[in-house]
Design a protein around this motif. Sequence first.
Motif, mmCIF file in Angstrom:
data_model
loop_
_atom_site.group_PDB
_atom_site.id
_atom_site.type_symbol
_atom_site.label_atom_id
_atom_site.label_comp_id
_atom_site.label_asym_id
_atom_site.label_seq_id
_atom_site.Cartn_x
_atom_site.Cartn_y
_atom_site.Cartn_z
ATOM 1 N N ASN A 127 94.429 -70.185 -56.577
ATOM 2 C CA ASN A 127 95.877 -70.016 -56.513
ATOM 3 C C ASN A 127 96.178 -68.577 -56.103
ATOM 4 N N THR A 128 96.713 -68.411 -54.898
ATOM 5 C CA THR A 128 96.942 -67.075 -54.372
ATOM 6 C C THR A 128 98.056 -66.328 -55.090
ATOM 7 N N SER A 129 98.893 -67.050 -55.828
ATOM 8 C CA SER A 129 100.001 -66.405 -56.531
ATOM 9 C C SER A 129 99.655 -66.075 -57.975
ATOM 10 N N ALA A 130 98.425 -66.380 -58.392
ATOM 11 C CA ALA A 130 98.001 -66.147 -59.775
ATOM 12 C C ALA A 130 96.952 -65.042 -59.830
ATOM 13 N N ALA A 131 96.908 -64.344 -60.956
ATOM 14 C CA ALA A 131 95.893 -63.310 -61.169
ATOM 15 C C ALA A 131 94.679 -63.960 -61.831
ATOM 16 N N GLU A 132 93.910 -64.684 -61.034
ATOM 17 C CA GLU A 132 92.753 -65.399 -61.561
ATOM 18 C C GLU A 132 91.605 -64.425 -61.825
#
Length: 275
Positions: A97-102
């Motif tokens: 998920n590019t919008s999450a700070a994984e």
Amino acid sequence: MKVVFVLALAALVSAGPNRPKVADIVVKNVKWEPSPRIINGHEAVPHSLPYMVHLLFVASSSAWMCGGALISENYILTATHCGRGAERVYVTLGVHNTSAAEPTQVKQTVPGANIKLHEEYGSDSVANDIAVIRLNSPVSLTDAIQIVGLPTRADVENDYLNAVATASGWGSTDGYEFKVSDVLNYIVVRVISDRECQDAFAPVIPPKTLCTSGEHLTSVCAGDSGSPLVTDGVVIGVSAFVSTHCQARFPSGWTRVTDFLDWIADNTDVEIANK
């Protein structure tokens, strides 16, 4: 009836006058224009395609998105039309998920000098649309970051006809309205013959091209440019072009990796196996 085709150019993230494009170029009555979309894909199980790399290319006043594949701890495989004009590229590995700070994500800001474009690629054709990016430092492999295999020299004569392969990317899901996907999507496609591809696109398909069917109403598109086509753990194609608006019934075009094994070996640290 004249059939219009488009390159699956990198999906535009922020517009600007200096962004690279291949719009309004006519080749043998074929018009190539940018158009973003991945059609009828499914969300991938997070990190189930650990070779996938998210790429954000940046120039002085524009930025555009592509995909890529990790082919060694130091190199990413992508498309030349993605890297043209870029001053730097933001690389994210281990991302779903590019919008999450994984916590799995590894990021590098790579200078444009590290992008190696194929010397014989031209803006008036999709031939030789392949590139590699050298990372600033080797990436550590994890469950979420893995290297994809490359064909061997014994595979050079393999046309992969009817092979079932996976295409993936974070590209838009609508060819008419720009909507990129935050999460990695994938589709399963079938490799078709050059003749079948030419019948759909008219006889202008460049050499060293592999095509996949648009059956089951699936397609890749612009934000998916540079992304890999993978079968049995081996990348056999690099996303290069599609039909206008990425019409799902039309084939998708890929740079055929087996035709560039020597070029990859010469420009990376990857050793191509004989068999």
